[in-house]
Scaffold this motif. Structure first.
Motif, PDB file in Angstrom:
ATOM      1  N   ARG A  18      85.380  89.903  96.924  1.00 57.78           N
ATOM      2  CA  ARG A  18      85.870  91.332  97.263  1.00 57.78           C
ATOM      3  C   ARG A  18      86.808  91.591  98.221  1.00 57.78           C
ATOM      4  O   ARG A  18      87.338  92.495  98.478  1.00 57.78           O
ATOM      5  CB  ARG A  18      84.534  92.109  97.626  1.00 57.78           C
ATOM      6  N   GLU A  19      86.583  90.569  99.237  1.00 48.56           N
ATOM      7  CA  GLU A  19      87.547  90.564 100.358  1.00 48.56           C
ATOM      8  C   GLU A  19      89.006  90.109 100.076  1.00 48.56           C
ATOM      9  O   GLU A  19      88.940  89.373  99.074  1.00 48.56           O
ATOM     10  CB  GLU A  19      87.053  89.636 101.583  1.00 48.56           C
ATOM     11  N   PRO A  20      90.021  90.391 100.768  1.00 48.71           N
ATOM     12  CA  PRO A  20      91.294  89.753 100.452  1.00 48.71           C
ATOM     13  C   PRO A  20      91.541  88.442 100.986  1.00 48.71           C
ATOM     14  O   PRO A  20      91.555  88.220 102.182  1.00 48.71           O
ATOM     15  CB  PRO A  20      92.359  90.786 101.344  1.00 48.71           C
ATOM     16  N   TYR A  21      91.509  87.601 100.169  1.00 53.32           N
ATOM     17  CA  TYR A  21      91.687  86.065 100.265  1.00 53.32           C
ATOM     18  C   TYR A  21      93.030  85.605  99.610  1.00 53.32           C
ATOM     19  O   TYR A  21      93.299  86.090  98.636  1.00 53.32           O
ATOM     20  CB  TYR A  21      90.625  85.138  99.608  1.00 53.32           C
ATOM     21  N   MET A  22      93.539  84.641 100.286  1.00 57.52           N
ATOM     22  CA  MET A  22      94.779  83.962  99.672  1.00 57.52           C
ATOM     23  C   MET A  22      94.415  82.485  99.209  1.00 57.52           C
ATOM     24  O   MET A  22      93.786  81.842 100.230  1.00 57.52           O
ATOM     25  CB  MET A  22      95.999  83.790 100.588  1.00 57.52           C
ATOM     26  N   VAL A  23      93.978  82.141  97.807  1.00 53.41           N
ATOM     27  CA  VAL A  23      93.508  81.018  97.601  1.00 53.41           C
ATOM     28  C   VAL A  23      94.530  80.134  97.081  1.00 53.41           C
ATOM     29  O   VAL A  23      95.271  80.408  96.209  1.00 53.41           O
ATOM     30  CB  VAL A  23      92.341  81.248  96.221  1.00 53.41           C
ATOM     31  N   VAL A  39      90.113  97.495  88.822  1.00 61.06           N
ATOM     32  CA  VAL A  39      89.294  98.551  88.982  1.00 61.06           C
ATOM     33  C   VAL A  39      88.562  98.517  90.404  1.00 61.06           C
ATOM     34  O   VAL A  39      88.486  99.305  91.216  1.00 61.06           O
ATOM     35  CB  VAL A  39      88.379  99.174  88.027  1.00 61.06           C
ATOM     36  N   ASN A  40      87.792  97.474  90.651  1.00 57.89           N
ATOM     37  CA  ASN A  40      87.031  97.160  91.633  1.00 57.89           C
ATOM     38  C   ASN A  40      87.623  96.046  92.626  1.00 57.89           C
ATOM     39  O   ASN A  40      87.002  95.995  93.823  1.00 57.89           O
ATOM     40  CB  ASN A  40      85.523  96.496  91.191  1.00 57.89           C
ATOM     41  N   LYS A  41      88.810  95.819  92.249  1.00 51.75           N
ATOM     42  CA  LYS A  41      89.536  94.918  93.252  1.00 51.75           C
ATOM     43  C   LYS A  41      88.929  93.488  93.342  1.00 51.75           C
ATOM     44  O   LYS A  41      88.751  93.436  94.879  1.00 51.75           O
ATOM     45  CB  LYS A  41      89.981  95.603  94.371  1.00 51.75           C
ATOM     46  N   ILE A  42      88.268  92.990  92.589  1.00 51.77           N
ATOM     47  CA  ILE A  42      87.513  91.677  92.763  1.00 51.77           C
ATOM     48  C   ILE A  42      88.229  90.565  92.306  1.00 51.77           C
ATOM     49  O   ILE A  42      88.752  90.792  91.125  1.00 51.77           O
ATOM     50  CB  ILE A  42      86.179  91.782  92.106  1.00 51.77           C
ATOM     51  N   ASP A  83      84.364  94.510  81.020  1.00 57.55           N
ATOM     52  CA  ASP A  83      85.763  95.166  80.256  1.00 57.55           C
ATOM     53  C   ASP A  83      87.072  95.210  81.103  1.00 57.55           C
ATOM     54  O   ASP A  83      87.956  95.480  80.569  1.00 57.55           O
ATOM     55  CB  ASP A  83      84.944  96.634  79.828  1.00 57.55           C
ATOM     56  N   ASN A  84      86.646  94.960  82.628  1.00 56.52           N
ATOM     57  CA  ASN A  84      87.868  95.298  83.278  1.00 56.52           C
ATOM     58  C   ASN A  84      88.532  94.016  83.761  1.00 56.52           C
ATOM     59  O   ASN A  84      89.583  94.073  84.262  1.00 56.52           O
ATOM     60  CB  ASN A  84      87.639  95.971  84.701  1.00 56.52           C
ATOM     61  N   ILE A  85      87.881  92.979  83.539  1.00 52.15           N
ATOM     62  CA  ILE A  85      88.555  91.711  83.714  1.00 52.15           C
ATOM     63  C   ILE A  85      89.831  91.262  83.041  1.00 52.15           C
ATOM     64  O   ILE A  85      89.748  91.296  81.601  1.00 52.15           O
ATOM     65  CB  ILE A  85      87.344  90.471  83.927  1.00 52.15           C
ATOM     66  N   GLN A  86      90.690  90.790  83.796  1.00 53.44           N
ATOM     67  CA  GLN A  86      91.747  90.170  82.956  1.00 53.44           C
ATOM     68  C   GLN A  86      92.377  88.657  83.541  1.00 53.44           C
ATOM     69  O   GLN A  86      91.554  88.517  84.669  1.00 53.44           O
ATOM     70  CB  GLN A  86      93.095  91.083  83.109  1.00 53.44           C
ATOM     71  N   ALA A  87      93.000  87.966  82.607  1.00 50.80           N
ATOM     72  CA  ALA A  87      93.100  86.543  83.115  1.00 50.80           C
ATOM     73  C   ALA A  87      94.440  86.081  83.370  1.00 50.80           C
ATOM     74  O   ALA A  87      95.406  86.650  82.529  1.00 50.80           O
ATOM     75  CB  ALA A  87      92.147  85.575  82.095  1.00 50.80           C
ATOM     76  N   LYS A  88      94.563  85.197  84.085  1.00 51.14           N
ATOM     77  CA  LYS A  88      95.952  84.615  84.038  1.00 51.14           C
ATOM     78  C   LYS A  88      95.601  82.988  84.081  1.00 51.14           C
ATOM     79  O   LYS A  88      94.497  82.548  84.855  1.00 51.14           O
ATOM     80  CB  LYS A  88      96.686  84.665  85.503  1.00 51.14           C
ATOM     81  N   ILE A  89      96.133  82.038  83.361  1.00 54.57           N
ATOM     82  CA  ILE A  89      95.994  80.594  83.354  1.00 54.57           C
ATOM     83  C   ILE A  89      97.205  79.868  83.705  1.00 54.57           C
ATOM     84  O   ILE A  89      98.191  80.252  83.327  1.00 54.57           O
ATOM     85  CB  ILE A  89      95.765  80.264  81.743  1.00 54.57           C
ATOM     86  N   PHE A  90      96.743  78.714  84.425  1.00 57.58           N
ATOM     87  CA  PHE A  90      97.804  77.978  85.253  1.00 57.58           C
ATOM     88  C   PHE A  90      97.275  76.568  84.907  1.00 57.58           C
ATOM     89  O   PHE A  90      96.112  76.092  84.995  1.00 57.58           O
ATOM     90  CB  PHE A  90      97.876  78.355  86.587  1.00 57.58           C
ATOM     91  N   GLY A  91      98.599  75.632  84.803  1.00 58.48           N
ATOM     92  CA  GLY A  91      98.232  74.199  84.845  1.00 58.48           C
ATOM     93  C   GLY A  91      98.125  73.401  83.481  1.00 58.48           C
ATOM     94  O   GLY A  91      98.605  74.014  82.720  1.00 58.48           O
ATOM     95  N   GLY A  92      97.246  72.337  83.376  1.00 53.12           N
ATOM     96  CA  GLY A  92      97.356  71.753  82.163  1.00 53.12           C
ATOM     97  C   GLY A  92      98.771  70.992  81.814  1.00 53.12           C
ATOM     98  O   GLY A  92      99.030  70.552  80.611  1.00 53.12           O
ATOM     99  N   GLY A 144      95.465  90.512  92.565  1.00 59.00           N
ATOM    100  CA  GLY A 144      95.392  89.841  91.449  1.00 59.00           C
ATOM    101  C   GLY A 144      96.705  88.953  91.347  1.00 59.00           C
ATOM    102  O   GLY A 144      97.049  88.329  90.113  1.00 59.00           O
ATOM    103  N   GLU A 145      97.574  89.039  92.228  1.00 56.13           N
ATOM    104  CA  GLU A 145      98.954  88.478  92.317  1.00 56.13           C
ATOM    105  C   GLU A 145      98.715  86.759  92.376  1.00 56.13           C
ATOM    106  O   GLU A 145      97.877  86.396  93.063  1.00 56.13           O
ATOM    107  CB  GLU A 145      99.725  88.960  93.517  1.00 56.13           C
ATOM    108  N   VAL A 146      99.722  86.020  91.611  1.00 55.93           N
ATOM    109  CA  VAL A 146      99.800  84.803  91.441  1.00 55.93           C
ATOM    110  C   VAL A 146     100.908  84.258  92.045  1.00 55.93           C
ATOM    111  O   VAL A 146     102.037  84.877  91.098  1.00 55.93           O
ATOM    112  CB  VAL A 146      99.156  84.128  90.294  1.00 55.93           C
ATOM    113  N   ARG A 147     101.150  83.513  92.841  1.00 57.54           N
ATOM    114  CA  ARG A 147     102.571  82.946  92.983  1.00 57.54           C
ATOM    115  C   ARG A 147     102.503  81.303  92.762  1.00 57.54           C
ATOM    116  O   ARG A 147     101.342  81.011  93.073  1.00 57.54           O
ATOM    117  CB  ARG A 147     102.903  83.286  94.521  1.00 57.54           C
ATOM    118  N   HIS A 148     103.277  80.925  91.979  1.00 61.06           N
ATOM    119  CA  HIS A 148     103.226  79.488  91.541  1.00 61.06           C
ATOM    120  C   HIS A 148     104.636  78.626  91.650  1.00 61.06           C
ATOM    121  O   HIS A 148     105.682  79.298  91.520  1.00 61.06           O
ATOM    122  CB  HIS A 148     102.539  79.388  90.433  1.00 61.06           C
ATOM    123  N   LYS A 149     104.587  77.444  92.301  1.00 59.13           N
ATOM    124  CA  LYS A 149     105.817  76.763  91.972  1.00 59.13           C
ATOM    125  C   LYS A 149     105.516  75.356  91.114  1.00 59.13           C
ATOM    126  O   LYS A 149     104.435  74.951  91.503  1.00 59.13           O
ATOM    127  CB  LYS A 149     106.483  76.674  93.494  1.00 59.13           C
TER     128      LYS A 149
END
Length: 156
Positions: A18-23, A39-42, A83-92, A144-149
């Protein structure tokens, strides 16, 4: 970017907060799914190596079907509504171009992500999958932002 706590996500693990992390994580044929509840910023992310647990060894997040289930559970424990959750997929990525008939782990990892997320009715709003390069991912749990290179194998 200094206000972010940082976490490096190793293969076969997951992280949600729930805390702001950069993973940060690095992907080759592995897949990372970033889940975000606006909605809940998780936010949460997993990093799995193989598509499906075969029932033999430990049911760990090394396997896509386990990693996705566990990440959704963790998000709900933190207060997300499914119902609030959305996904982003990376890799493979298909980085081992030696034998195309070899198991195509990356492709199978991507497929299991799409199938399970569809079953769970979690929309995939972005993805960067497949190809012949690895990826470096930065996921921000509070937006929910993702940066990738894209990265070459020698950069791992």
């Amino acid at each position: 970017m200094n206000q972010y706590l940082q976490h490096f996500l190793y293969p076969s693990t997951l992280f949600a907060s729930r805390e702001p992390y950069m993973v940060k994580t690095i992907l080759g044929s592995c897949v990372a799914i970033c889940l975000w509840d606006p909605v809940n910023k998780i936010g949460g992310i997993n990093h799995y190596m193989l598509p499906n647990w075969n029932g033999n060894d430990l049911a760990s997040p090394k396997y896509g079907n386990i990693a996705i289930e566990k990440l959704i559970e963790r998000m709900v424990q933190l207060g997300s509504k499914r119902d609030n959750i959305q996904a982003k997929i990376f890799g493979g990525g298909d980085l081992i171009a030696v034998d195309r008939s070899a198991m195509l782990i990356g492709e199978r990892n991507i497929r299991v992500a799409r199938i399970i997320l569809e079953e769970k009715k979690i929309p995939v709003i972005a993805s960067s999958t497949g190809g012949r390069k690895g990826r470096k991912i930065l996921f921000f749990t509070d937006t929910g932002e993702v940066r990738h290179k894209f990265i070459d194998k020698r950069e791992y």
